[in-house]
Structure formats: structure tokens, C-alpha cells
Scaffold this motif. Structure first.
Motif, mmCIF file in Angstrom:
data_model
loop_
_atom_site.group_PDB
_atom_site.id
_atom_site.type_symbol
_atom_site.label_atom_id
_atom_site.label_comp_id
_atom_site.label_asym_id
_atom_site.label_seq_id
_atom_site.Cartn_x
_atom_site.Cartn_y
_atom_site.Cartn_z
ATOM 1 N N UNK A 215 0.809 -1.224 0.000
ATOM 2 C CA UNK A 215 0.000 0.000 0.000
ATOM 3 C C UNK A 215 0.839 1.269 0.000
ATOM 4 N N UNK A 216 2.119 1.159 0.358
ATOM 5 C CA UNK A 216 2.971 2.351 0.438
ATOM 6 C C UNK A 216 3.650 2.678 -0.885
ATOM 7 N N UNK A 217 3.461 1.799 -1.882
ATOM 8 C CA UNK A 217 4.113 2.013 -3.176
ATOM 9 C C UNK A 217 3.079 2.216 -4.287
ATOM 10 N N UNK A 218 3.418 3.004 -5.309
ATOM 11 C CA UNK A 218 2.481 3.209 -6.416
ATOM 12 C C UNK A 218 2.275 1.927 -7.214
ATOM 13 N N UNK A 219 1.085 1.785 -7.775
ATOM 14 C CA UNK A 219 0.785 0.629 -8.624
ATOM 15 C C UNK A 219 1.072 1.012 -10.075
ATOM 16 N N UNK A 220 2.112 0.425 -10.633
ATOM 17 C CA UNK A 220 2.493 0.732 -12.009
ATOM 18 C C UNK A 220 1.699 -0.120 -13.000
ATOM 19 N N UNK B 102 0.055 -7.717 -14.527
ATOM 20 C CA UNK B 102 0.218 -8.985 -13.814
ATOM 21 C C UNK B 102 -1.089 -9.422 -13.160
ATOM 22 N N UNK B 103 -1.754 -8.475 -12.495
ATOM 23 C CA UNK B 103 -3.019 -8.782 -11.825
ATOM 24 C C UNK B 103 -4.062 -9.249 -12.832
ATOM 25 N N UNK C 276 -8.935 2.796 -6.074
ATOM 26 C CA UNK C 276 -9.854 3.098 -7.183
ATOM 27 C C UNK C 276 -9.370 2.428 -8.468
ATOM 28 N N UNK C 277 -8.063 2.475 -8.677
ATOM 29 C CA UNK C 277 -7.469 1.848 -9.858
ATOM 30 C C UNK C 277 -7.744 0.334 -9.849
ATOM 31 N N UNK C 278 -7.641 -0.276 -8.659
ATOM 32 C CA UNK C 278 -7.892 -1.711 -8.539
ATOM 33 C C UNK C 278 -9.372 -2.038 -8.714
ATOM 34 N N UNK C 279 -10.229 -1.143 -8.204
ATOM 35 C CA UNK C 279 -11.679 -1.362 -8.317
ATOM 36 C C UNK C 279 -12.145 -1.388 -9.764
ATOM 37 N N UNK C 280 -11.382 -0.765 -10.637
ATOM 38 C CA UNK C 280 -11.748 -0.717 -12.056
ATOM 39 C C UNK C 280 -11.409 -2.001 -12.803
ATOM 40 N N UNK C 281 -10.716 -2.919 -12.136
ATOM 41 C CA UNK C 281 -10.368 -4.196 -12.767
ATOM 42 C C UNK C 281 -11.541 -5.159 -12.639
#
Length: 270
Positions: A67-72, A78-79, A109-114
Motif C-alpha cells: 500500500x505504500x508504493x504506487x501501482x504501475x 500482472x493482476x 480506485x485503480x484496482x476497483x476498475x479491474x
């Protein structure tokens, strides 16, 4: 009980580690795999195969992110790749105790869009926050089946494997950035007599100057690694431990299939 070593260094986990969680009317088998990374040598290729093998034949995938790092974009790819299989995928967002909420929210929010991700569960492994909720979510996706292991064991790894991993963990914490990736640990002997474990182990490194750094001035660094390893082993094994630790050089062992195999990594997976 601790079953898998941890450190701030990348690729700490090299083998797939089985963790067995027993609760009321359930048993969950976790396979902790190496982290996803692009292979640069034979050892890296082995770790990539460990991920591939572990991800097949399971009922559920947990994809752990920091959670402390940006999701590239590469992480998202990969996800999505794992989520495209028929196996449900849960994204576990760890270290929420250490994250800035304003920075974390866009990440979530970025993850919720997957679309194909089954669940997103924020947790703190350090504080235990929300881990009970994660267990509930996991149990909701698992099918009923047999109990594969006895109720009183936390892992299928033996004490020899655990002893070697503990030494490697302490070396990872106490050595600088360059050296840890190039070390392996071999347990030469493990004998128990009258509740006393006598363990002889070797730290394998790739360069002569690395050996000098691992040993340290007047042997103090090696002594510190050995002392911290011994204390940890006594906690886990529940008996007195005498540990003899050596340092040996094996040039470029990570890129030699035979050496990788001799140091405990299954070359059949290369």
C-alpha cells in the motif's frame, strides 16, 4: 508460528513455502511463492517456475501488493493476467498502517476498475488489522474437501530447511544491498541429542570480497548473523541450539544449473 522468512530485500522467498492454518471446522493451505520478477539467471528462472507451479491446481489466488508504493502499469498487467484464469483472485493490499490514505485511495480506485478481480481486501500484517476479515473472505471462496495435513503442524517444511532459511534471513537483514541476492545457505549437518540441536551450516557467496564482508572485521559480522540465527532457531524449535557457521565462495553459482541444484533448488524446474 513463523513459517516463511521476511526481509526488506526483493526476492527473499525463493521456494514455495506451505503454511497450514487450522481453525474450527476448517484447514486452509497457503503456498507462499517467490515475488514476480523478470529472470536474469538460472536461480531466477527456478523462482519463476515455482510461481507457475504453485498457481496451478489451487482454489484461490491472493495477489499481495504494498500500500505504500504506487501501482504501475506492469503490476496491473500482472493482476489482470492472473485474474483472467478460472481461479478467483483476491488482491490483498498490505501495509495500510503505514500508508497515506490520500495516496492510497486512488490506488484502490485503480484496482476497483479491474473487472475480473473477485475481491480487494486492505490489511496490515504488522498490526493484524482486517486479517480476520481476509480469512472470512478466503473461506467464502474455498470448496469443501478433505483435511490434507495433521492439525498440529504449521508447515510441511522440515527443521533442516527452516534452519537454512533462518540463517539466510539474518544475512539478508545484516548485509548491504549487493550481497544478499548472491548468497545461499547449506545445512551440512543437523543432529539432536537430549533436547540440544547441533547445527553446522555454510553461507555460500559468489565473490571472495563478499566473503570478507560477510565475515566482517575480526569475524564480528558472521558472529552476529550466527547469534541472531541461533536465538530465532531456539524460539521455533523449542530446544537449545549450538550453531557453527562458515562462509564459502562458489563463483557465479546462480547461473549454473548444477550449482543451483546442489544448493537445494530443484533444477527439474529450470
Amino acid at each position: 508460528q513463523k513459517v516463511s522468512i521476511v526481509s526488506p530485500k526483493p526476492q527473499t522467498t525463493r521456494n514455495s513455502i506451505t503454511g497450514i492454518m487450522n481453525g474450527e471446522n476448517y484447514q486452509v493451505i497457503f503456498l507462499d511463492t517467490p515475488g514476480i520478477h523478470k529472470p536474469k539467471n538460472k536461480l531466477d528462472s527456478y523462482m519463476a517456475k515455482e510461481i507457475e507451479t504453485s498457481a496451478s491446481g489451487v482454489d484461490l489466488l491472493l495477489y499481495l501488493i504494498d500500500a505504500t508504493k504506487p501501482i504501475f502499469d506492469s503490476e496491473i498487467e500482472n493482476i489482470e493476467s492472473y485474474a483472467s484464469s478460472n481461479i478467483p483472485l483476491i488482491v490483498v493490499v498490505n501495509k495500510i498502517d503505514d500508508a497515506d490514505y490520500n495516496k492510497l485511495l486512488p490506488q484502490l480506485t485503480k484496482l476497483n476498475n479491474l473487472e475480473r478481480v473477485s475481491e480487494i481486501v486492505p490489511v496490515s500484517a504488522k498490526t493484524g488489522k482486517n486479517t480476520d476479515e481476509l480469512i472470512k473472505v478466503i473461506l467464502g471462496y474455498l470448496k469443501e474437501g478433505p483435511c490434507y495435513y495433521p492439525q498440529d503442524i504449521p508447515t510441511d517444511k522440515n527443521e533442516i530447511f527452516i534452519a537454512g532459511e533462518i540463517v539466510r534471513e539474518k544475512a539478508l537483514w545484516l548485509l548491504n544491498e549487493e550481497i544478499p541476492h548472491g548468497i545461499a545457505v547449506v545445512v551440512n549437518s543437523f543432529k539432536v541429542h537430549e533436547n540440544i540441536a547441533k547445527i553446522d551450516a555454510s553461507i555460500i557467496c559468489e565473490k571472495e570480497n563478499h566473503k570478507k564482508i560477510i565475515i566482517g572485521k575480526d569475524g564480528m559480522k558472521l558472529k552476529e548473523i550466527a547469534e541472531k540465527s541461533r536465538i530465532e532457531m531456539e524460539k521455533i524449535f523449542g530446544e537449545k541450539v549450538f550453531l557453527s557457521l562458515w562462509v564459502k565462495v562458489k563463483d557465479k553459482w546462480r547461473d549454473n544449473s548444477v550449482d543451483v541444484g546442489n544448493l537445494g533448488y530443484d533444477i527439474k524446474k529450470l
